[in-house]
Design a protein around this motif. Structure first.
Motif, short mmCIF file in Angstrom:
data_model
loop_
_atom_site.label_atom_id
_atom_site.label_comp_id
_atom_site.label_asym_id
_atom_site.label_seq_id
_atom_site.Cartn_x
_atom_site.Cartn_y
_atom_site.Cartn_z
N ARG A 168 -0.92 54.96 -25.49
CA ARG A 168 0.27 54.56 -26.23
C ARG A 168 1.52 54.71 -25.36
NH1 ARG A 168 2.43 56.23 -32.21
NH2 ARG A 168 3.97 54.59 -32.26
N ALA A 169 1.59 55.76 -24.57
CA ALA A 169 2.73 55.95 -23.66
C ALA A 169 2.81 54.83 -22.64
CB ALA A 169 2.64 57.32 -22.98
N ASP A 170 1.65 54.29 -22.24
CA ASP A 170 1.64 53.19 -21.27
C ASP A 170 2.25 51.91 -21.84
OD1 ASP A 170 0.56 54.65 -19.22
OD2 ASP A 170 -1.50 53.93 -19.53
N GLU A 171 2.39 51.83 -23.17
CA GLU A 171 3.08 50.68 -23.78
C GLU A 171 4.52 50.60 -23.31
OE1 GLU A 171 3.26 50.77 -28.03
OE2 GLU A 171 1.12 50.45 -28.26
N PHE A 172 5.09 51.71 -22.93
CA PHE A 172 6.50 51.77 -22.60
C PHE A 172 6.77 51.59 -21.11
CE2 PHE A 172 6.11 53.97 -26.63
CZ PHE A 172 7.16 53.43 -27.34
N ARG A 173 5.73 51.27 -20.34
CA ARG A 173 5.88 51.07 -18.91
C ARG A 173 5.30 49.72 -18.50
NH1 ARG A 173 4.06 55.75 -19.98
NH2 ARG A 173 3.63 57.63 -18.95
N LEU A 174 5.84 49.17 -17.44
CA LEU A 174 5.22 48.00 -16.82
C LEU A 174 4.24 48.56 -15.79
CD1 LEU A 174 5.53 44.95 -17.18
CD2 LEU A 174 7.07 44.95 -15.24
N LEU A 175 2.98 48.43 -16.06
CA LEU A 175 1.94 49.04 -15.23
C LEU A 175 1.62 48.17 -14.01
CD1 LEU A 175 -0.44 50.22 -18.07
CD2 LEU A 175 1.25 51.59 -16.83
N PRO A 176 1.01 48.75 -12.97
CA PRO A 176 0.62 47.95 -11.80
C PRO A 176 -0.24 46.76 -12.25
CG PRO A 176 0.34 50.29 -11.33
CD PRO A 176 0.69 50.18 -12.80
N GLY A 177 0.08 45.61 -11.72
CA GLY A 177 -0.64 44.39 -12.07
C GLY A 177 -0.04 43.64 -13.25
N GLU A 178 0.82 44.29 -14.01
CA GLU A 178 1.48 43.61 -15.13
C GLU A 178 2.75 42.94 -14.61
OE1 GLU A 178 0.17 46.23 -18.99
OE2 GLU A 178 1.98 46.86 -17.92
N THR A 179 3.05 41.80 -15.21
CA THR A 179 4.24 41.05 -14.79
C THR A 179 5.14 40.79 -15.98
OG1 THR A 179 3.21 38.90 -15.21
CG2 THR A 179 2.90 39.85 -12.99
N LEU A 180 6.39 40.53 -15.68
CA LEU A 180 7.33 40.15 -16.72
C LEU A 180 6.85 38.89 -17.43
CD1 LEU A 180 9.95 40.30 -18.31
CD2 LEU A 180 11.08 39.13 -16.39
N ALA A 181 6.40 37.89 -16.66
CA ALA A 181 5.91 36.65 -17.26
C ALA A 181 4.75 36.93 -18.21
CB ALA A 181 5.50 35.67 -16.18
N GLY A 182 3.87 37.81 -17.82
CA GLY A 182 2.72 38.15 -18.66
C GLY A 182 3.11 38.82 -19.96
N VAL A 183 4.04 39.78 -19.88
CA VAL A 183 4.43 40.47 -21.12
C VAL A 183 5.25 39.54 -22.01
CG1 VAL A 183 4.20 42.81 -20.18
CG2 VAL A 183 6.43 41.70 -20.14
N LEU A 184 6.06 38.67 -21.41
CA LEU A 184 6.81 37.71 -22.22
C LEU A 184 5.87 36.71 -22.90
CD1 LEU A 184 9.92 37.02 -19.98
CD2 LEU A 184 9.89 38.21 -22.19
N ASP A 185 4.84 36.27 -22.19
CA ASP A 185 3.86 35.35 -22.79
C ASP A 185 3.12 36.03 -23.95
OD1 ASP A 185 4.52 33.33 -21.01
OD2 ASP A 185 2.73 33.60 -19.75
N ALA A 186 2.72 37.27 -23.76
CA ALA A 186 2.03 38.00 -24.83
C ALA A 186 2.94 38.17 -26.04
CB ALA A 186 1.55 39.36 -24.32
N TYR A 187 4.21 38.44 -25.78
CA TYR A 187 5.17 38.60 -26.88
C TYR A 187 5.36 37.28 -27.62
CZ TYR A 187 9.40 40.27 -29.28
OH TYR A 187 10.34 40.64 -30.21
#
Length: 159
Positions: A71-90
């Motif tokens: 759950r704490a990892d929800e608040f971080r951009l982890l290695p391999g994650e991208t802004l484009a990826g999190v925006l697409d998921a959102y």
């Protein structure tokens, strides 16, 4: 209203790199990419609650240390994650939530809240109440994002 606050949250990331959206700029643990991941997860969880009831959210008292770490990892951009990826998921979760709300036969139908120390025992929330909570959470985090962005490079989203 939810679309407006989703826009402000996404808008805070305009023109930023993955590295910048993963950076902490205040005393808080929050970063822009992590906030978007968190709001996506929150919206997903509450949408599932509307359909499936409390089992969709799990039992907070049964969470393990590993569950809390995830759950704490929800608040971080982890290695391999991208802004484009999190925006697409959102964007995808927003589409699903909007579709759910548009097709619900009754926004006043309720579900019992799951057991958690932050919920009053025996409480029930309607789909309408859930959506009000999602709007409030999104608005609050859009404000957090605005502060983080201003601390990062002086740009403002809402000012």
């Amino acid at each position: 209203m939810l679309a407006k606050h989703r826009h402000f949250l996404r808008f805070t990331t305009r023109g930023l790199t993955d590295e910048q959206t993963g950076r902490r700029t205040t005393a808080s643990e929050l970063c822009l990419g992590g906030l978007i991941k968190h709001v996506t997860s929150v919206e997903r969880g509450w949408a599932r609650f509307v359909v499936e009831g409390p089992s969709a959210m799990g039992d907070a008292s049964a969470m393990t240390e590993a569950d809390w770490a995830r759950r704490a990892d929800e608040f971080r951009l982890l290695p391999g994650e991208t802004l484009a990826g999190v925006l697409d998921a959102y964007a995808e979760q927003a589409r699903r939530t909007d579709e759910l709300v548009a097709t619900l036969p009754d926004l006043d139908a309720t579900q019992p809240l799951p057991k958690a120390p932050w919920f009053e025992e025996g409480s029930r929330w309607s789909a309408r109440r859930v959506m009000m909570h999602v709007i409030a959470e999104t608005a609050q985090h859009a404000g957090h994002a605005d502060i983080i962005r201003e601390s990062l490079d002086g740009a403002k989203s809402m000012g």
